[in-house]
Design a protein around this motif. Structure first.
Motif, PDB file in Angstrom:
ATOM      1  N   ILE A  72      13.503   4.243   4.349  1.00  0.00           N
ATOM      2  CA  ILE A  72      12.278   4.713   3.706  1.00  0.00           C
ATOM      3  C   ILE A  72      11.092   3.822   4.040  1.00  0.00           C
ATOM      4  CG2 ILE A  72      11.172   5.220   1.505  1.00  0.00           C
ATOM      5  CD1 ILE A  72      13.876   5.927   0.375  1.00  0.00           C
ATOM      6  N   MET A  73      11.249   2.519   3.785  1.00  0.00           N
ATOM      7  CA  MET A  73      10.106   1.626   3.946  1.00  0.00           C
ATOM      8  C   MET A  73       9.677   1.486   5.405  1.00  0.00           C
ATOM      9  SD  MET A  73       9.627  -2.317   2.684  1.00  0.00           S
ATOM     10  CE  MET A  73       9.510  -1.828   0.954  1.00  0.00           C
ATOM     11  N   LEU A  74      10.625   1.215   6.315  1.00  0.00           N
ATOM     12  CA  LEU A  74      10.258   1.007   7.715  1.00  0.00           C
ATOM     13  C   LEU A  74       9.632   2.254   8.357  1.00  0.00           C
ATOM     14  CD1 LEU A  74      13.083  -1.239   9.231  1.00  0.00           C
ATOM     15  CD2 LEU A  74      10.736  -1.849   8.644  1.00  0.00           C
ATOM     16  N   PRO A  75      10.192   3.466   8.176  1.00  0.00           N
ATOM     17  CA  PRO A  75       9.506   4.638   8.749  1.00  0.00           C
ATOM     18  C   PRO A  75       8.104   4.852   8.195  1.00  0.00           C
ATOM     19  CG  PRO A  75      11.784   5.168   8.209  1.00  0.00           C
ATOM     20  CD  PRO A  75      11.521   3.825   7.618  1.00  0.00           C
ATOM     21  N   MET A  76       7.913   4.587   6.904  1.00  0.00           N
ATOM     22  CA  MET A  76       6.588   4.759   6.320  1.00  0.00           C
ATOM     23  C   MET A  76       5.611   3.701   6.805  1.00  0.00           C
ATOM     24  SD  MET A  76       7.623   5.719   2.392  1.00  0.00           S
ATOM     25  CE  MET A  76       5.927   5.833   1.862  1.00  0.00           C
ATOM     26  N   MET A  77       6.121   2.540   7.228  1.00  0.00           N
ATOM     27  CA  MET A  77       5.265   1.463   7.694  1.00  0.00           C
ATOM     28  C   MET A  77       5.011   1.501   9.199  1.00  0.00           C
ATOM     29  SD  MET A  77       6.357  -1.957   5.644  1.00  0.00           S
ATOM     30  CE  MET A  77       5.208  -2.861   6.683  1.00  0.00           C
ATOM     31  N   ALA A  82       0.805  -1.219   0.000  1.00  0.00           N
ATOM     32  CA  ALA A  82       0.000   0.000   0.000  1.00  0.00           C
ATOM     33  C   ALA A  82       0.839   1.271   0.000  1.00  0.00           C
ATOM     34  CB  ALA A  82      -0.930   0.003   1.211  1.00  0.00           C
ATOM     35  N   LEU A  83       2.156   1.150   0.143  1.00  0.00           N
ATOM     36  CA  LEU A  83       3.025   2.333   0.173  1.00  0.00           C
ATOM     37  C   LEU A  83       3.146   2.949  -1.217  1.00  0.00           C
ATOM     38  CD1 LEU A  83       5.933   1.020   2.441  1.00  0.00           C
ATOM     39  CD2 LEU A  83       4.008   2.466   3.122  1.00  0.00           C
ATOM     40  N   ASP A 105      18.852   8.248  -6.703  1.00  0.00           N
ATOM     41  CA  ASP A 105      19.940   8.836  -5.927  1.00  0.00           C
ATOM     42  C   ASP A 105      21.036   7.832  -5.599  1.00  0.00           C
ATOM     43  OD1 ASP A 105      18.699  11.261  -5.967  1.00  0.00           O
ATOM     44  OD2 ASP A 105      17.675  10.978  -4.054  1.00  0.00           O
ATOM     45  N   GLY A 106      20.860   6.576  -5.971  1.00  0.00           N
ATOM     46  CA  GLY A 106      21.897   5.578  -5.777  1.00  0.00           C
ATOM     47  C   GLY A 106      21.796   4.769  -4.502  1.00  0.00           C
ATOM     48  N   ALA A 107      20.663   4.801  -3.825  1.00  0.00           N
ATOM     49  CA  ALA A 107      20.508   4.020  -2.591  1.00  0.00           C
ATOM     50  C   ALA A 107      20.357   2.542  -2.931  1.00  0.00           C
ATOM     51  CB  ALA A 107      19.295   4.510  -1.806  1.00  0.00           C
ATOM     52  N   ASN A 108      20.955   1.683  -2.114  1.00  0.00           N
ATOM     53  CA  ASN A 108      20.814   0.245  -2.334  1.00  0.00           C
ATOM     54  C   ASN A 108      19.538  -0.268  -1.662  1.00  0.00           C
ATOM     55  OD1 ASN A 108      21.415  -0.173   0.458  1.00  0.00           O
ATOM     56  ND2 ASN A 108      23.597  -0.090  -0.008  1.00  0.00           N
ATOM     57  N   PRO A 134       8.702   7.486  -3.492  1.00  0.00           N
ATOM     58  CA  PRO A 134       9.923   7.613  -2.673  1.00  0.00           C
ATOM     59  C   PRO A 134      10.970   6.547  -2.999  1.00  0.00           C
ATOM     60  CG  PRO A 134       7.962   7.822  -1.317  1.00  0.00           C
ATOM     61  CD  PRO A 134       7.506   7.349  -2.661  1.00  0.00           C
ATOM     62  N   PHE A 135      10.527   5.344  -3.331  1.00  0.00           N
ATOM     63  CA  PHE A 135      11.485   4.283  -3.659  1.00  0.00           C
ATOM     64  C   PHE A 135      12.184   4.581  -4.993  1.00  0.00           C
ATOM     65  CE2 PHE A 135       7.974   2.090  -1.338  1.00  0.00           C
ATOM     66  CZ  PHE A 135       8.642   1.947  -0.134  1.00  0.00           C
ATOM     67  N   GLU A 136      11.418   5.069  -5.958  1.00  0.00           N
ATOM     68  CA  GLU A 136      12.009   5.395  -7.247  1.00  0.00           C
ATOM     69  C   GLU A 136      13.009   6.539  -7.122  1.00  0.00           C
ATOM     70  OE1 GLU A 136       8.640   6.248  -9.612  1.00  0.00           O
ATOM     71  OE2 GLU A 136       7.959   4.151  -9.763  1.00  0.00           O
ATOM     72  N   ALA A 137      12.675   7.545  -6.288  1.00  0.00           N
ATOM     73  CA  ALA A 137      13.603   8.663  -6.083  1.00  0.00           C
ATOM     74  C   ALA A 137      14.881   8.197  -5.390  1.00  0.00           C
ATOM     75  CB  ALA A 137      12.924   9.758  -5.256  1.00  0.00           C
ATOM     76  N   ALA A 138      14.748   7.271  -4.427  1.00  0.00           N
ATOM     77  CA  ALA A 138      15.934   6.760  -3.734  1.00  0.00           C
ATOM     78  C   ALA A 138      16.814   5.952  -4.677  1.00  0.00           C
ATOM     79  CB  ALA A 138      15.499   5.901  -2.549  1.00  0.00           C
ATOM     80  N   GLN A 139      16.216   5.181  -5.567  1.00  0.00           N
ATOM     81  CA  GLN A 139      17.003   4.422  -6.537  1.00  0.00           C
ATOM     82  C   GLN A 139      17.754   5.339  -7.482  1.00  0.00           C
ATOM     83  OE1 GLN A 139      14.136   1.842  -8.368  1.00  0.00           O
ATOM     84  NE2 GLN A 139      14.188   0.330  -6.705  1.00  0.00           N
TER      85      GLN A 139
END
Length: 300
Positions: free
Chosen positions: A212-217, A189-190, A201-204, A194-199
């Motif tokens: 990103i995922m845990l704070p949003m969840m 449901a997220l 920016d080079g985040a693994n 935000p995940f696409e923007a992090a990718q």
């Protein structure tokens, strides 16, 4: 504006939904209200099935007998807390790992996913029977594996130091899929931006999951933990009664098992009623906490 009258529907229109709900309300009240009243009656009187002549008002004596003069109650309370905290913590960690595993796309995911949900479909009595046979020291599967290592006729359910571990394993096996479903639904449901923007920016993958995922969840995680805690506190009877019956000794005796024993093995109905009502109070407090948290999240 001042002077304007607020329209109110006629009384018969306001009572119409209650009329249609009345059959369901009558059934719910009949199966909940009467048992609650009878439990209050039992808790406030001395009711011993083997000596019915002792009936009489004795609420204060009953409360003192259970909470002050009975260390067994607090031992069972601590056992219940240990079991609930242990199973909820382990189920959350395993459920989160499995949810992230199934959140990612891979070949055969839709075929594999139902197999992880199968334990949740079984009743606790069946689960307790399965694990009781698995832990059997003579012919159980685990006993067979131990025999290959030179250990003969050993069952963790027969040892006071390991009996709780066996109960935890059985409960975790059954209810980890519940955590998996809740957390996986929250992940899906997220929003994806935000995940696409992090990718970009080079985040693994680990950084995306952690930052990103845990704070949003966080809301769904808290709700899942509260729901499972309430459910575990309420369900700590079936599996234990089948696997160990509260033993060896009283090592695995929870409040639910103690209430059952007091009422239907020792025939002290007033003690069983007080223990059951104390569980109702604790579950009500946890439910209020869950409701308050959900209202706060809805307001935010």
């Amino acid at each position: 504006m001042p002077g304007e009258k607020i329209y109110r529907a006629p009384l018969h229109r306001r009572l119409r939904p209650l009329f249609f709900l009345s059959p369901t309300l009558i059934i719910l009240l009949s199966i909940t209200f009467f048992p609650l009243l009878y439990s209050l009656y039992l808790a406030s009187h001395t009711v011993i099935l083997t000596n019915p002549m002792l009936e009489g008002w004795s609420l204060q004596d009953n409360l003192r007998e259970v909470f002050l003069e009975s260390p067994e109650y607090w031992d069972s309370f601590v056992t219940t807390l240990i079991l609930v905290i242990s199973v909820v913590a382990i189920e959350f960690v395993l459920g989160l790992m499995l949810a992230y595993f199934f959140f990612n796309s891979f070949r055969g995911r839709d075929l594999l996913f139902p197999f992880f949900l199968m334990p949740m479909m079984l009743t606790p009595v069946v689960v307790g029977t399965i694990w009781r046979f698995l832990f059997n020291g003579e012919f159980g599967l685990i006993a067979g594996l131990l025999k290959a290592l030179g250990v003969v006729n050993y069952s963790i359910l027969n040892e006071p130091s390991t009996a709780l571990i066996g109960v935890v394993i059985a409960d975790v096996w059954q209810w980890t899929p519940f955590m998996l479903l809740l957390l996986l639904a929250g992940m899906r449901a997220l929003p994806q931006s935000p995940f696409e923007a992090a990718q970009v920016d080079g985040a693994n993958s680990f950084q995306i999951f952690r930052d990103i995922m845990l704070p949003m969840m966080k809301p769904i995680i808290v709700i899942a933990l509260l729901i499972r805690t309430i459910d575990a506190f309420n369900r700590m009877f079936d599996i234990i009664y089948i696997m160990t019956n509260g033993g060896p000794g009283r090592v695995t005796e929870t409040l639910a098992v103690m209430a059952f024993r007091s009422s239907f093995e020792y025939f002290f109905m007033h003690q069983g009623a007080i223990i059951a009502l104390s569980m109702l109070v604790l579950i009500t407090i946890m439910t209020k906490l869950l409701s308050r948290f959900m209202n706060v999240q809805k307001g935010d």
